[in-house]
Design a protein around this motif. Structure first.
Motif, PDB file in Angstrom:
ATOM      1  N   UNK A 199      72.925 -19.869  22.070  1.00  0.00           N
ATOM      2  CA  UNK A 199      72.136 -18.913  21.239  1.00  0.00           C
ATOM      3  C   UNK A 199      72.083 -19.476  20.263  1.00  0.00           C
ATOM      4  N   UNK A 200      71.410 -18.960  18.678  1.00  0.00           N
ATOM      5  CA  UNK A 200      71.782 -19.251  17.968  1.00  0.00           C
ATOM      6  C   UNK A 200      71.623 -18.413  17.111  1.00  0.00           C
ATOM      7  N   UNK A 201      72.772 -17.861  16.330  1.00  0.00           N
ATOM      8  CA  UNK A 201      72.947 -16.262  16.332  1.00  0.00           C
ATOM      9  C   UNK A 201      72.768 -15.597  16.507  1.00  0.00           C
ATOM     10  N   UNK A 202      73.051 -14.945  17.677  1.00  0.00           N
ATOM     11  CA  UNK A 202      72.699 -14.225  18.499  1.00  0.00           C
ATOM     12  C   UNK A 202      71.424 -14.074  19.183  1.00  0.00           C
ATOM     13  N   UNK A 203      70.612 -15.228  19.571  1.00  0.00           N
ATOM     14  CA  UNK A 203      69.133 -14.975  20.096  1.00  0.00           C
ATOM     15  C   UNK A 203      68.953 -15.767  21.084  1.00  0.00           C
ATOM     16  N   UNK A 204      68.432 -15.686  21.947  1.00  0.00           N
ATOM     17  CA  UNK A 204      67.949 -16.954  22.911  1.00  0.00           C
ATOM     18  C   UNK A 204      66.253 -16.902  22.534  1.00  0.00           C
ATOM     19  N   UNK A 205      66.022 -18.122  23.026  1.00  0.00           N
ATOM     20  CA  UNK A 205      64.783 -19.008  23.153  1.00  0.00           C
ATOM     21  C   UNK A 205      63.852 -19.400  24.753  1.00  0.00           C
ATOM     22  N   UNK A 206      63.680 -18.316  25.326  1.00  0.00           N
ATOM     23  CA  UNK A 206      63.453 -17.890  26.457  1.00  0.00           C
ATOM     24  C   UNK A 206      62.015 -18.631  26.827  1.00  0.00           C
TER      25      UNK A 206
ATOM     26  N   UNK B 226      52.859 -23.729  38.894  1.00  0.00           N
ATOM     27  CA  UNK B 226      53.039 -22.564  38.969  1.00  0.00           C
ATOM     28  C   UNK B 226      51.496 -22.465  37.995  1.00  0.00           C
ATOM     29  N   UNK B 227      51.112 -21.322  38.199  1.00  0.00           N
ATOM     30  CA  UNK B 227      49.388 -20.719  37.536  1.00  0.00           C
ATOM     31  C   UNK B 227      50.160 -19.436  37.189  1.00  0.00           C
ATOM     32  N   UNK B 228      49.346 -19.452  35.721  1.00  0.00           N
ATOM     33  CA  UNK B 228      49.609 -18.103  34.708  1.00  0.00           C
ATOM     34  C   UNK B 228      50.366 -18.809  33.463  1.00  0.00           C
ATOM     35  N   UNK B 229      50.070 -17.612  32.566  1.00  0.00           N
ATOM     36  CA  UNK B 229      50.366 -17.823  31.314  1.00  0.00           C
ATOM     37  C   UNK B 229      52.022 -17.759  31.436  1.00  0.00           C
ATOM     38  N   UNK B 230      52.178 -18.866  30.729  1.00  0.00           N
ATOM     39  CA  UNK B 230      53.839 -18.775  29.908  1.00  0.00           C
ATOM     40  C   UNK B 230      53.916 -17.862  29.051  1.00  0.00           C
ATOM     41  N   UNK B 231      55.468 -17.522  28.876  1.00  0.00           N
ATOM     42  CA  UNK B 231      55.402 -16.521  27.383  1.00  0.00           C
ATOM     43  C   UNK B 231      56.840 -17.381  27.130  1.00  0.00           C
ATOM     44  N   UNK B 232      56.665 -17.400  25.610  1.00  0.00           N
ATOM     45  CA  UNK B 232      57.815 -18.261  24.925  1.00  0.00           C
ATOM     46  C   UNK B 232      58.029 -16.729  24.158  1.00  0.00           C
ATOM     47  N   UNK B 233      59.461 -16.240  24.082  1.00  0.00           N
ATOM     48  CA  UNK B 233      59.842 -15.429  23.588  1.00  0.00           C
ATOM     49  C   UNK B 233      61.575 -15.427  23.269  1.00  0.00           C
ATOM     50  N   UNK B 234      61.984 -14.779  21.480  1.00  0.00           N
ATOM     51  CA  UNK B 234      63.118 -14.383  21.368  1.00  0.00           C
ATOM     52  C   UNK B 234      63.885 -13.215  21.699  1.00  0.00           C
ATOM     53  N   UNK B 235      64.646 -13.280  22.150  1.00  0.00           N
ATOM     54  CA  UNK B 235      65.646 -12.154  22.784  1.00  0.00           C
ATOM     55  C   UNK B 235      67.040 -12.064  21.987  1.00  0.00           C
ATOM     56  N   UNK B 236      67.640 -10.826  22.076  1.00  0.00           N
ATOM     57  CA  UNK B 236      68.768 -10.853  20.889  1.00  0.00           C
ATOM     58  C   UNK B 236      69.365 -10.428  22.661  1.00  0.00           C
ATOM     59  N   UNK B 237      70.553 -10.601  22.399  1.00  0.00           N
ATOM     60  CA  UNK B 237      71.792 -11.002  23.769  1.00  0.00           C
ATOM     61  C   UNK B 237      71.955  -9.756  24.300  1.00  0.00           C
ATOM     62  N   UNK B 238      72.044  -8.344  23.159  1.00  0.00           N
ATOM     63  CA  UNK B 238      71.664  -7.326  23.968  1.00  0.00           C
ATOM     64  C   UNK B 238      71.075  -6.673  24.286  1.00  0.00           C
ATOM     65  N   UNK B 239      69.590  -7.257  24.292  1.00  0.00           N
ATOM     66  CA  UNK B 239      68.313  -7.343  25.417  1.00  0.00           C
ATOM     67  C   UNK B 239      68.264  -6.842  26.712  1.00  0.00           C
ATOM     68  N   UNK B 240      69.833  -8.016  27.267  1.00  0.00           N
ATOM     69  CA  UNK B 240      69.067  -8.872  28.452  1.00  0.00           C
ATOM     70  C   UNK B 240      70.256  -8.009  28.925  1.00  0.00           C
ATOM     71  N   UNK B 241      70.029  -7.552  30.242  1.00  0.00           N
ATOM     72  CA  UNK B 241      70.756  -6.924  30.792  1.00  0.00           C
ATOM     73  C   UNK B 241      70.634  -7.271  32.716  1.00  0.00           C
ATOM     74  N   UNK B 242      72.122  -7.480  33.171  1.00  0.00           N
ATOM     75  CA  UNK B 242      72.461  -8.281  34.560  1.00  0.00           C
ATOM     76  C   UNK B 242      72.082  -6.629  35.662  1.00  0.00           C
TER      77      UNK B 242
END
Length: 199
Positions: free
Chosen positions: A17-24, A93-109
């Motif tokens: 994490x960096x400032x509560x965000x994830x680079x994925x 793989x095949x297809x488009x890769x997407x790079x996004x930044x997420x808030x940890x709160x946006x990720x739900x198990x």
């Protein structure tokens, strides 16, 4: 006061994490949720249209884990950093890769959806198991006979085979983002499996 010892870096951890965000990075996968990989683990993305079990990157032969079925077209190789240089691997793989930044709160198990758990022989990636990948990889890196490899089950002392058709064998966690399931794979386990028979 005791000195605080910083936890050693583990390259396969998702929650860097960096400032509560994830680079994925979201990576397309066949017959399973798309994968989420920490963007910092991706060393390179190369265009490559041929199905392969090994890939030469910077004078290092890397084993390849396939995210597409053998009959499907592929268009890229993604080089993934490991805990050591020896544990690097590649995803195809095949297809488009997407790079996004997420808030940890946006990720739900969540639990892996049932339709992904019920993979049949007809629609599985049966011809592209990690065993097949390893045999092709080993033939380019060693003259030793192929050794059957097994993955250590994280929940017990027994071993189970790690295959690309068996999601449960390498699933670390399934998460929901914007009502879409994604898979966090146990990259460390996959790398360990690929290297187990080399040693």
């Amino acid at each position: 006061m005791d000195q605080i010892i910083k936890h050693s870096f583990e390259a396969v951890s998702l929650l860097t994490t960096a400032r509560g965000r994830l680079d994925v990075t979201m990576i397309p996968a066949y017959n399973q949720p798309d994968w989420l990989i920490p963007s910092s683990l991706i060393l390179a993305i190369d265009s490559y249209q041929q199905w392969t079990d090994h890939y030469l990157w910077q004078q290092q032969q890397l084993p390849v884990f396939h995210l597409q079925a053998p009959e499907q077209a592929v268009d890229k190789i993604i080089i993934i950093e490991g805990n050591t240089a020896k544990q690097r691997m590649a995803l195809q793989t095949a297809g488009e890769l997407r790079q996004i930044q997420l808030c940890i709160s946006e990720v739900r198990d969540i639990v892996l959806p049932k339709h992904y758990q019920q993979t049949s022989t007809a629609d599985s990636i049966a011809d592209s198991t990690i065993e097949t990948s390893y045999q092709g990889y080993q033939s380019h890196t060693s003259s030793e006979p192929t050794i059957e490899r097994n993955a250590l089950d994280n929940n017990a002392g027994d071993y189970q085979q790690l295959t690309e058709e068996n999601i449960i064998s390498y699933l670390l966690q399934t998460v929901m983002i914007d009502e879409q399931p994604y898979l966090i794979a146990d990259l460390d386990k996959i790398a360990h499996q690929l290297l187990a028979a080399v040693d």
